[in-house]
Design a protein around this motif. Sequence first.
Motif, short mmCIF file in Angstrom:
data_model
loop_
_atom_site.label_atom_id
_atom_site.label_comp_id
_atom_site.label_asym_id
_atom_site.label_seq_id
_atom_site.Cartn_x
_atom_site.Cartn_y
_atom_site.Cartn_z
N PHE A 65 100.62 42.22 34.22
CA PHE A 65 99.64 42.67 33.22
C PHE A 65 99.65 44.19 33.06
CE2 PHE A 65 97.12 38.63 34.30
CZ PHE A 65 97.77 37.93 33.31
N SER A 66 99.92 44.92 34.13
CA SER A 66 99.99 46.38 34.01
C SER A 66 101.18 46.78 33.14
CB SER A 66 100.09 47.02 35.39
OG SER A 66 98.94 46.75 36.16
N TYR A 67 102.31 46.13 33.34
CA TYR A 67 103.48 46.42 32.51
C TYR A 67 103.19 46.11 31.04
CZ TYR A 67 108.01 45.79 30.30
OH TYR A 67 109.06 45.85 29.43
N LEU A 68 102.58 44.96 30.77
CA LEU A 68 102.29 44.58 29.39
C LEU A 68 101.25 45.51 28.77
CD1 LEU A 68 102.24 40.69 29.65
CD2 LEU A 68 104.01 42.15 28.64
N ALA A 69 100.32 46.02 29.57
CA ALA A 69 99.35 46.98 29.02
C ALA A 69 100.05 48.23 28.53
CB ALA A 69 98.31 47.33 30.08
N GLY A 70 101.02 48.73 29.30
CA GLY A 70 101.79 49.88 28.82
C GLY A 70 102.68 49.53 27.64
N ARG A 71 103.26 48.33 27.65
CA ARG A 71 104.16 47.92 26.56
C ARG A 71 103.41 47.70 25.27
NH1 ARG A 71 107.54 47.59 23.42
NH2 ARG A 71 109.51 46.47 23.44
N ARG A 72 102.18 47.23 25.36
CA ARG A 72 101.40 46.93 24.16
C ARG A 72 100.56 48.10 23.68
NH1 ARG A 72 99.49 40.93 26.35
NH2 ARG A 72 101.45 39.84 25.83
N GLY A 73 100.60 49.20 24.38
CA GLY A 73 99.98 50.42 23.86
C GLY A 73 98.54 50.63 24.24
N ALA A 74 98.15 50.23 25.45
CA ALA A 74 96.79 50.54 25.90
C ALA A 74 96.61 52.05 25.97
CB ALA A 74 96.52 49.91 27.27
N ARG A 75 95.44 52.51 25.61
CA ARG A 75 95.19 53.95 25.56
C ARG A 75 95.30 54.58 26.94
NH1 ARG A 75 90.11 54.61 21.31
NH2 ARG A 75 91.17 53.66 19.49
N THR A 76 95.97 55.71 26.98
CA THR A 76 96.24 56.36 28.26
C THR A 76 94.96 56.76 28.97
OG1 THR A 76 98.32 57.20 27.35
CG2 THR A 76 97.49 58.24 29.34
N GLY A 77 94.00 57.29 28.24
CA GLY A 77 92.76 57.74 28.87
C GLY A 77 92.02 56.59 29.54
N ARG A 78 91.97 55.44 28.89
CA ARG A 78 91.28 54.29 29.48
C ARG A 78 92.01 53.78 30.72
NH1 ARG A 78 89.62 50.69 24.11
NH2 ARG A 78 88.26 52.26 23.14
N VAL A 79 93.34 53.76 30.66
CA VAL A 79 94.11 53.27 31.81
C VAL A 79 93.92 54.20 33.01
CG1 VAL A 79 96.42 52.76 32.65
CG2 VAL A 79 95.79 52.14 30.33
N VAL A 80 94.02 55.50 32.77
CA VAL A 80 93.82 56.45 33.86
C VAL A 80 92.41 56.34 34.43
CG1 VAL A 80 93.74 58.91 34.42
CG2 VAL A 80 95.57 58.03 32.98
N GLY A 81 91.42 56.18 33.56
CA GLY A 81 90.05 56.03 34.03
C GLY A 81 89.86 54.77 34.86
N LEU A 82 90.51 53.66 34.43
CA LEU A 82 90.40 52.41 35.19
C LEU A 82 91.00 52.55 36.58
CD1 LEU A 82 89.82 49.37 35.45
CD2 LEU A 82 92.06 48.97 34.37
N PHE A 83 92.22 53.05 36.67
CA PHE A 83 92.86 53.16 37.98
C PHE A 83 92.12 54.17 38.87
CE2 PHE A 83 96.92 51.65 35.83
CZ PHE A 83 96.80 50.37 36.35
N ALA A 84 91.61 55.24 38.29
CA ALA A 84 90.85 56.20 39.09
C ALA A 84 89.57 55.57 39.62
CB ALA A 84 90.54 57.43 38.23
N ALA A 85 88.88 54.78 38.78
CA ALA A 85 87.66 54.12 39.23
C ALA A 85 87.95 53.11 40.34
CB ALA A 85 86.98 53.43 38.04
N VAL A 86 89.03 52.36 40.21
CA VAL A 86 89.39 51.40 41.25
C VAL A 86 89.73 52.13 42.54
CG1 VAL A 86 91.13 49.68 41.91
CG2 VAL A 86 90.17 49.65 39.61
N ALA A 87 90.45 53.26 42.45
CA ALA A 87 90.80 54.00 43.66
C ALA A 87 89.56 54.53 44.36
CB ALA A 87 91.74 55.14 43.30
N VAL A 88 88.63 55.07 43.60
CA VAL A 88 87.40 55.61 44.20
C VAL A 88 86.56 54.49 44.81
CG1 VAL A 88 85.24 56.80 43.70
CG2 VAL A 88 87.37 57.64 42.72
N ALA A 89 86.41 53.38 44.06
CA ALA A 89 85.61 52.28 44.56
C ALA A 89 86.24 51.68 45.82
CB ALA A 89 85.45 51.21 43.48
N GLY A 90 87.57 51.54 45.82
CA GLY A 90 88.24 51.00 47.01
C GLY A 90 88.09 51.91 48.22
#
Length: 569
Positions: free
Chosen positions: A85-110
């Motif tokens: 799903f991460s590969y397809l999100a990049g392939r399908r054009g998910a917005r960079t700002g949202r992706v970076v925010g999601l991974f940063a939030a997961v890293a902080v929460a973890g």
Amino acid sequence: MRGWWRRWSGRESSDLLLWAVVAAPVGYARLTPPYEPYVGVLLAGSLLLLAVAVAVGRRAPLAPVVLALAGSAFDGNFVFALLAFSYLAGRRGARTGRVVGLFAAVAVAGTVLHLGLLGTGMATWFLLSCVLLGAGVFPWLVGDYRRQRHALVVAGWEHAEALEREQRGAAERVRLRERARIARDMHDTLGHELSLVALRAAALELADDLDPRHRAAAGELRASVAGATERLHEIIGVLREPAEPAATGPAGASVADLVDGAREAGMAVTLRLAPEAAGLPAMVGHAAHRVVREALTNAARYAPSAPVTVVVEADAAGAVVVRVSNDAPPDEPLPGPRSHGSGLLALAERVRLAGGVLDAGPAADGGFAVRARFPVPDPAGPGHARAVDHAPAGPATAPPSHRPAPGRAWRPWSGHVPHPWSGRAWRPWPGHVPRPWPGGGPDPEGGQGPPSVAGQRLRDARRGVRRSLLVALAAPAAAASALALVYYPVATAGAVLDRASYERMRPGTPRPELAGLPRRQVEPPPDAPGAAGGARCEYYTDGNFPLARPAWRLCFADGRLISKERYDR
């Protein structure tokens, strides 16, 4: 309707295949022993969660990543779905700002969850951070790079199509300008002839012995011819471009006059003029004159000091052949702007409108030759012309690799850009698109123009691909390095046992007397064996980078060292 069904069925089939791939690890883990309580409910919930993620993935590329991260909190096998799903999100054009925010939030929460609330330790935190980086961030970067690469390919094709359209338009503009130039040349000839007709009508009008009725008719004829001349001048004048230079030679100049002028300029020109060259039709004569003038001009520029031969004769079929050839140039071409081939293109159009065929190309001896073949009027009747046998030109018109098949004459295609008269011609492959000017499409006149939309899109796509590739390669390495630099000092602080201290330790020594024993130990490995007889084992690292894995195991009983060993599992 049928095409829509094909697209729909293909999309649904690919989604079904994706669901099967990401569900396989989860289903296999649930259906193999040991079985967990409520395995059926957990399996159904996992498969339903993956189905929802696949279903919404095309409309919201980032939603499947969120669902896969949520599922990984209960089942580690969701990491395979996270990767896809991460590969397809990049392939399908998910917005960079949202992706970076999601991974940063997961890293902080973890980090807060594992280090603060659950207390799982630095080793587990580092492992999960690497999983997030390898299964989430890196696949997304690869998918984003593939998307940018696809955009570059599409922009490249659009740019090539735009260049081809511009090239065809440029060739058509050259042809139109040549036709307008022909019309202006004909204006000079027809205007001269009409002026003579008007002069003769005026002389007839002033004759003393002319009947009054005939005198009036002659006057009307004179007025009509004068009016026609004026209208011809007005119509042809519309075609004249404001910045067009005036003609460089007098109207009615012959081929011999052109050769005499070239000789006076210092060129070594040999003229062979057959009797058939006299009395040519106006259209053919103008075209032949233009061929000789263009050939002499280019020979003077690209092959200075080279002998030139001009031949005007009739061939065996009765057609008039004009051939201008020069030897290999002893000197380099004169300085000047680069040739774009528009002169030969306009010359070919002029010859074609006169009913002839133009051949041009390097000669076998290193020179250059131009050959034009024109039909002549058929004595059988007016308005007819003998068929021109489109025979291939001789060795002086094209090299062996570019000679036409028997029965067909070689014609330069619209994109052909030779190096005229230098003996070193360059022929691009068919369909070649010339190099554009900086910021736009091809300019056959050598000027600058505004950047095209397709060119701008191509440059943007190239920048995006370079940026995406740089990020895809550098970001994971930078993140992994940052994680290692954060984890390693924390994991090794006060837990490093050096080899020298380990070698000095003897079994039976009380624990407080062990020299060099670190003040704290590292986390025991998950598969560490238990100690026998109520002994307690401690694990220390030797400082290996970057994981700081346990390297020494010391076991104590009743406060004394009872065994020591190197732990290499």
